[in-house]
Design an enzyme around this catalytic site. Structure first.
Site, PDB file in Angstrom:
ATOM      1  N   SER A   1      23.092 -67.402 -13.695  1.00  0.00           N
ATOM      2  CA  SER A   1      22.668 -67.980 -12.423  1.00  0.00           C
ATOM      3  C   SER A   1      23.417 -67.468 -11.201  1.00  0.00           C
ATOM      4  CB  SER A   1      22.814 -69.496 -12.485  1.00  0.00           C
ATOM      5  OG  SER A   1      24.195 -69.856 -12.523  1.00  0.00           O
TER       6      SER A   1
ATOM      7  N   ASP B   1      19.241 -79.318 -17.455  1.00  0.00           N
ATOM      8  CA  ASP B   1      18.531 -79.832 -16.279  1.00  0.00           C
ATOM      9  C   ASP B   1      17.067 -79.402 -16.343  1.00  0.00           C
ATOM     10  OD1 ASP B   1      17.608 -80.608 -13.839  1.00  0.00           O
ATOM     11  OD2 ASP B   1      19.124 -79.550 -12.658  1.00  0.00           O
TER      12      ASP B   1
ATOM     13  N   ARG C   1      24.270 -65.486  -4.317  1.00  0.00           N
ATOM     14  CA  ARG C   1      24.741 -66.865  -4.267  1.00  0.00           C
ATOM     15  C   ARG C   1      25.823 -66.983  -3.196  1.00  0.00           C
ATOM     16  NH1 ARG C   1      22.848 -69.904  -8.547  1.00  0.00           N
ATOM     17  NH2 ARG C   1      23.131 -71.534  -6.977  1.00  0.00           N
TER      18      ARG C   1
ATOM     19  N   ASP D   1      -6.112 -46.328   0.731  1.00  0.00           N
ATOM     20  CA  ASP D   1      -7.033 -47.019  -0.159  1.00  0.00           C
ATOM     21  C   ASP D   1      -7.653 -48.195   0.582  1.00  0.00           C
ATOM     22  OD1 ASP D   1      -6.606 -45.405  -2.501  1.00  0.00           O
ATOM     23  OD2 ASP D   1      -4.623 -46.297  -2.622  1.00  0.00           O
TER      24      ASP D   1
ATOM     25  N   LYS E   1      23.763 -27.314  21.216  1.00  0.00           N
ATOM     26  CA  LYS E   1      23.060 -28.600  21.272  1.00  0.00           C
ATOM     27  C   LYS E   1      21.651 -28.349  21.794  1.00  0.00           C
ATOM     28  CE  LYS E   1      23.384 -33.382  22.632  1.00  0.00           C
ATOM     29  NZ  LYS E   1      21.913 -33.471  22.642  1.00  0.00           N
TER      30      LYS E   1
ATOM     31  N   ASP F   1      17.863 -29.352  23.052  1.00  0.00           N
ATOM     32  CA  ASP F   1      17.300 -30.365  23.947  1.00  0.00           C
ATOM     33  C   ASP F   1      15.904 -30.745  23.464  1.00  0.00           C
ATOM     34  OD1 ASP F   1      17.181 -32.048  26.060  1.00  0.00           O
ATOM     35  OD2 ASP F   1      16.921 -30.513  27.601  1.00  0.00           O
TER      36      ASP F   1
ATOM     37  N   GLU G   1      21.845 -27.293  26.494  1.00  0.00           N
ATOM     38  CA  GLU G   1      22.323 -28.594  26.963  1.00  0.00           C
ATOM     39  C   GLU G   1      23.821 -28.776  26.770  1.00  0.00           C
ATOM     40  OE1 GLU G   1      21.085 -33.314  26.370  1.00  0.00           O
ATOM     41  OE2 GLU G   1      20.516 -31.804  24.888  1.00  0.00           O
TER      42      GLU G   1
END
Length: 894
Positions: free
Chosen positions: A180, A235, A252, A390, A584, A586, A742
């Site tokens: 559990s 129980d 839990r 589908d 870098k 852009d 850049e």
């Protein structure tokens, strides 16, 4: 997943939510954070959801985290949904004796992640489900909770579990044990749904009494704590219709992050048996099947609730691997088993799809579909051998199904092919999941839209006309859509149809990652006629959709997001010999998933943009080095690449402004026209996996070596492998300036790839200051721009509000001004979204809902934290307002 303090927007199964406080510790004893809890629930979703589907869920929440064994912390049960619940969460209203509650239905991964976001660590569900109308059905399982009293332990629970198993087996039931996650063991036994909750409770009570009578020193059936010392409470009460049990695979709220885990009886016999924690469960489920799922595999749940708990039938799963070769049942054929073909293609022990039991020979028993008067539909996105959709309509107790290779049409002038496949069970309407390799239809199935339909005509085998009413968050955009399915009479197998969007439809529909939006009804009367022309959608954009491949992930693992860099300067590089330097670019960041000639492109937000950049898809798909020809189901040739999509000017330099017309396009004809005018390139600079093997833990230089081998067969034309430099930052920066780029990316040579995280292992050094901004309003222009946008009012999210940072009125062309004005008109609102706009700027302002993100270039930050001399660079559809932030390195210099 780093906590930015401002939230992280994610999209899961088409549903959008914001994750916040990710670094918050929810389990202090183990240091387990909310990010780790969210990751657990995302990964475990395919195992948990089948046990929670269509069961009203009660939540236990620890908003401040759990406590200790002595002090469990502040916790509260929550049954009713509050106003902050996202509208797309499936829900159902349950009437109690003196009140009613709106409960969530944990039917998809997005809902489960949302529960984790609000610290609902435990999910509790009853033993019954609701039907398509939201009415409680009879229980489909019996539960016995074995709870050790003081002085008893897990070993005592095992003894009682074995005793209970003997009795249940004599009753024809075969229970499955679940440790559990607390102190004891739960036993689950599958029922056929013919008994009421009261009847099942009676049986469970008698079982508890019988065990207590035979073993009074070991077990007790009375709830009184004074009787439970040294014994195990059997129980039985959780079989009551009013009671719930923690859902299998739920966490839990104890001192450690333990989980309720289905186990085998062999495991229960182990002397080392103990409660398992979340990391152990995730590792376990990579190698094991779910024992409880195997026990339930023969039981079909014919219920289902669509989004918002409406009466759309759902629940279920999908599986065609391609587009044809599947017989369909004939509607209205009394006594005919319409699911015979469906069953013949599937092994219930191997696929997660619903596989109802076959009828007994010579009869039509309870397990066969009956005539129904339901009107549910579902459209599922299916990544199988080829990506397709589908299309399913409820008819006479089954879902009559067609496969749409190009998805539902978005233009009344163009029809799409629809291939009829075998009928599917009704509970397929709610299925989302991954069909395993080697099984029919192997691949990922996601619900694209679901709801109800109004039937105008159904001529069996000839013509179907229906108006679909989907979900606000669905692929149809929440607008009614009338479709006609017309049998062509072509093809040897008689399965070929055309699907036509009736002309009186409002707006346009995206069959890709975009969202459908209504634009008012057109005047034409569609009737039942099919527009002339072939099955539409020709050209490069449609071709790219057809070659889009299956993901290199399963539903249990979120789609990877790229590693992010930190803005910095040359001063942040302590020893340049520890770094490699790249230019870098852009453009727009994109991950490319390549599986042979099947390719998908995703932005940093995991939005699918494959259809928008067909030349990149085609270039990656065409390469023999991409793995074409690999055996089906093999990982050979599979790649996950990281790069930047850029548009180059005549001098070969990337220009972000040039890329603007390519962003956000959906229709094939628009994409083809933009492609002809502004082609793009894909700059590849990293690799996350190759041949199914993850490379993210390897160092930068090792990944670059692998990427070099890969790119030897890919680079050139559209796809490029830019070089990196080592040892001299000044030269790299000078080269970047000379090329008009850049800036520079500095990457530590010994660093791994931090998936989805911003890291200082990558530092971006820019020549110009740029800033992403959220648009909150606009001021009208003067002269020829009267009545149109003269300047945009800009903001940055800060502490839950939108801080005003100035306005931008330059950098727009006249054509762009017109488009911006039209775009902002639909977002108009009466009040300002900012918290601090100067009266002068607010005097003639038009306010808009702050949903759009743009980018500006500017000179500097002023002392009052405003942008000085900003100039418009363009929109950032790849970003959300939640992701926008002030760049720290700039604001510190203000």
């Amino acid at each position: 997943m780093a906590d930015t303090g401002k939230g992280q927007a994610v999209t899961i199964g088409g549903h959008r939510l914001t994750l916040t406080n990710l670094d918050k510790v929810l389990y202090p004893e183990t240091g387990t954070t909310k990010a780790e809890v969210i990751a657990y629930y995302s990964a475990i979703a395919p195992f948990l959801i089948p046990h929670a589907r269509n069961r009203p869920a009660t939540r236990k929440r620890w908003v401040h985290g759990v406590g200790t064994a002595d002090d469990p912390g502040q916790v509260f049960f929550q049954k009713n949904l509050d106003d902050s619940t996202p509208e797309w969460v499936n829900r159902v209203t349950i009437q109690h004796s003196d009140h009613s509650n709106d409960y969530p239905l944990v039917n998809n991964e997005a809902t489960l992640v949302w529960l984790a976001q609000i610290a609902a660590l435990e999910v509790h569900v009853p033993q019954w489900r609701v039907d398509a109308q939201g009415r409680p059905k009879n229980p489909d399982r019996l539960v016995i909770d074995l709870d050790p009293g003081e002085g008893a332990g897990l070993a005592h629970c095992v003894e009682v579990a074995k005793l209970a198993r003997e009795i249940l087996r004599d009753m024809g039931l075969d229970p499955v044990p679940v440790t559990s996650g607390s102190k004891g063991i739960h036993l689950y036994a599958v029922l056929d749904g013919t008994q009421t909750s009261d009847e099942v409770s009676e049986v469970a009570h008698e079982l508890a009494r019988a065990i207590e009578a035979d073993h009074p020193d070991l077990a007790v059936s009375d709830m009184k704590k004074s009787l439970r010392s040294g014994k195990v409470l059997v129980d039985w009460s959780q079989n009551s219709a009013a009671k719930t049990t923690v859902c299998p695979y739920s966490l839990r709220g104890r001192a450690r992050p333990t989980v309720a885990v289905p186990r085998t009886w062999r495991e229960l016999s182990s002397t080392s048996l103990r409660q398992l924690e979340l990391d152990e469960v995730l590792e376990r489920m990579k190698k094991r099947a779910d024992p409880l799922a195997e026990a339930e595999s023969g039981v079909a749940d014919e219920s289902g609730i669509g989004d918002h708990g409406r009466t759309a039938r759902g629940g279920g799963r999908d599986s065609e691997g391609g587009h044809g070769g599947a017989e369909s049942g004939s509607a209205g054929s009394a006594g005919h088993d319409r699911l015979a073909v469906y069953r013949s293609k599937r092994d219930a022990s191997k696929t997660p799809e619903p596989v109802p039991e076959a009828p007994a020979s010579g009869s039509v028993p309870d397990g066969s579909p009956r005539a129904s008067h339901g009107s549910s539909f579902v459209i599922q996105r299916h990544d199988a051998r080829a990506l397709h959709y589908d299309f399913r309509l409820e008819r006479d107790g089954v879902l009559v199904s067609w496969a749409l290779p190009k998805g539902p049409p978005d233009d009344p002038a163009k029809n799409h092919l629809a291939v009829q496949t075998e009928d599917h069970p009704l509970d397929y309407g709610g299925f989302e999941g991954t069909i395993p390799r080697g099984e029919y239809g192997a691949g990922t199935v996601e619900i694209w839209d679901t709801g109800t339909f109004d039937l105008e005509k159904w001529r069996e085998g000839k013509e179907v006309i229906a108006t679909l009413h989907g979900q606000p968050s669905g692929g149809l955009g929440g607008e009614p859509r009338k479709f006609a399915l017309i049998h062509t009479g072509k093809g040897d197998d008689g399965k070929q149809w055309l699907i036509h969007l009736m002309q009186e439809q409002p707006g346009e529909v995206s069959t890709g990652a975009g969202t459908a939006k209504g634009r008012g009804r057109s005047a034409g009367a569609g009737g039942g006629r099919v527009a002339k022309g072939a099955e539409g959608g020709t050209g490069a954009a449609a071709a790219s959709e057809l070659v889009s491949g299956r993901l290199t992930r399963t539903r249990s693992v979120p789609r990877p997001k790229p590693m992010l860099a930190t803005l910095g300067s040359e001063d942040d590089i302590d020893d340049e010999h520890d770094y490699a330097f790249e230019m870098k670019w852009d453009g727009i960041r994109a991950l490319a998933e390549v599986d042979g000639n099947r390719v998908r492109l995703f932005t940093r937000n995991a939005n699918d943009v494959s259809g928008a950049y067909p030349e990149v898809v085609e270039a990656l798909a065409a390469s023999g080095s991409a793995g074409a020809g690999a055996d089906a189901g093999s990982d050979a040739g599979k790649l996950l690449l990281d790069g930047e999509i850029v548009a180059l000017d005549r001098r070969g330099r990337p220009r972000f402004g040039l890329l603007q017309p390519r962003m956000g396009l959906v229709k094939a004809r628009d994409i083809e026209a933009a492609r002809a005018k502004t082609p793009v390139s894909y700059m590849v600079f990293d690799v996350l996996s190759r041949d199914g093997e993850s490379l993210v833990s390897r160092e930068y230089e090792e990944r670059r070596a692998v990427l070099g081998e890969i790119m030897a067969g890919l680079s050139g034309g559209v796809v490029h492998f830019p070089p990196s430099f080592t040892g001299d930052l000044a030269d790299a920066i000078e080269s970047s300036r000379a090329l008009g780029l850049e800036g520079v990316m500095a990457k530590r040579r010994d660093s791994g790839y931090s998936v989805g995280r911003r890291s200082r292992a990558w530092i971006k050094i820019k020549h110009h200051r740029t800033q992403e901004v959220v648009i909150g309003g606009w001021r009208p222009g003067k002269g020829r721009r009267g009545g149109q946008v003269g300047s945009l009012l800009l903001g940055l999210p800060e502490n839950g509000s939108l801080r005003y940072v100035g306005r931008v009125g330059t950098g727009f062309s006249d054509r762009e001004v017109q488009r911006i004005t039209e775009r902002l008109a639909s977002l108009a609102r009466k009040t300002s979204p900012f918290d601090d706009v100067p009266a002068l700027d607010a005097a003639d302002a038009h306010w808009v809902t702050p949903k759009l993100v743009g980018e500006v270039e500017f000179a500097e930050w002023t002392d009052t934290r405003r942008l000085r001399q900003p100039s418009w660079r363009g929109w950032r559809p790849d970003k959300t307002p939640d992701e926008v932030r002030a760049e720290t390195a700039w604001t510190q210099g203000a």
